[in-house]
Each structure stands twice: as structure tokens, then as C-alpha cells.
Design a protein around this motif. Structure first.
Motif, PDB file in Angstrom:
ATOM      1  N   GLU A  46     -11.052   5.206  -2.566  1.00  0.00           N
ATOM      2  CA  GLU A  46      -9.712   5.282  -2.623  1.00  0.00           C
ATOM      3  C   GLU A  46      -9.111   3.765  -2.671  1.00  0.00           C
ATOM      4  O   GLU A  46      -9.491   3.040  -1.963  1.00  0.00           O
ATOM      5  CB  GLU A  46      -9.107   6.213  -1.497  1.00  0.00           C
ATOM      6  N   THR A  61      -1.265   2.368   0.009  1.00  0.00           N
ATOM      7  CA  THR A  61      -1.325   3.920   0.104  1.00  0.00           C
ATOM      8  C   THR A  61      -0.830   4.316   1.405  1.00  0.00           C
ATOM      9  O   THR A  61      -0.588   3.292   2.370  1.00  0.00           O
ATOM     10  CB  THR A  61      -2.874   4.197   0.048  1.00  0.00           C
ATOM     11  N   PRO A 107       1.225   4.458  -8.497  1.00  0.00           N
ATOM     12  CA  PRO A 107      -0.089   5.247  -7.962  1.00  0.00           C
ATOM     13  C   PRO A 107      -0.960   5.609  -9.020  1.00  0.00           C
ATOM     14  O   PRO A 107      -2.204   5.794  -8.883  1.00  0.00           O
ATOM     15  CB  PRO A 107       0.714   6.456  -7.215  1.00  0.00           C
TER      16      PRO A 107
END
Length: 128
Positions: A46, A61, A107
Motif C-alpha cells: 500500500e 494515506t 489517490p
């Protein structure tokens, strides 16, 4: 040949701090997107944070906002990730990654599939 070399990982107690470094060389472009990504055992890789090297625009994030800071030193061709208030769930292998322009910080554009170059990773372990 592009090389990205991470350093600074280690073991720390919850609430502690670490600073990761990523030294880059051999880039065929003068600016681009660079990111820190992580992968915990059994989980997908991620994005943690990203930066556009020419505008210094950043992305974080949600789980690290207010705790982590991404930065760069262009003179040293080095990117950093200052990690404060570390939590057990931050435990993972952390990777430095890069790609050339165009670079938009959003994103949908900073995920793990968006990078051309990767470092070997540095382990961060946070214990209680």
C-alpha cells in the motif's frame, strides 16, 4: 541504471520515531513522483506517502496523516520519511519507489502499480 537504496529501518517501541532515507541515482528525468509504500505480512502493498519532486506536493494515506512526513533533499538526491508516534500496525517492509513525469498527486495516481523503479526495502518493526 536507476538505483534506489533505502535505509533507516529498525525496531522501535510504540510511540517512538524512525526516519527512513531513500538515496536515488541514475534517473533519466529531472523530476517525477516518488513514494514510500509498505507491505505487511499477508497484506497487499500500500501507498504510505508520495511527493512530486518539482512542486513538493505531497500525499498521505489517512492512517499516517499527522504522524508521518515525506520530504526530499534534491542536492542529495534523497527522499525521507519521518515517522513519529509509531503504532504496532505500522510494522511492515517499507519501499521507496519512483516514476517519471507527468506526475499528479491523487489517490488514483500514487498506488503500488504506478511506479517504474523500486528499492529493496527496509524493515520497520514496532512493538508494544
Amino acid at each position: 541504471q536507476v538505483q534506489l537504496v533505502e535505509s533507516g529501518g529498525g525496531s522501535v517501541e510504540a510511540g517512538g520515531s524512525l526516519r527512513l532515507s531513500c538515496a536515488g541515482s541514475g534517473f533519466p528525468y529531472s523530476s517525477g513522483c516518488m513514494g514510500w509504500l509498505r507491505q505487511a505480512p499477508g497484506k497487499e502493498r500500500e501507498i504510505v506517502a508520495a511527493i512530486f519532486t518539482s512542486t513538493y506536493e505531497t500525499y498521505y494515506t489517512d492512517s499516517v496523516k499527522g504522524r508521518f512526513t515525506i520530504s526530499q533533499d534534491n542536492a542529495k538526491n534523497t527522499m525521507y520519511l519521518q515517522m513519529n508516534s509509531l503504532k504496532i500496525e505500522d510494522t511492515a517492509m517499507y519501499y521507496c519507489a519512483a516514476r517519471g513525469p507527468p506526475c499528479t498527486i491523487a489517490p488514483s495516481t500514487v498506488g503500488p502499480l504506478k511506479y517504474h523503479y523500486w528499492g529493496q526495502g527496509t524493515q520497520v518493526t514496532v512493538s508494544s
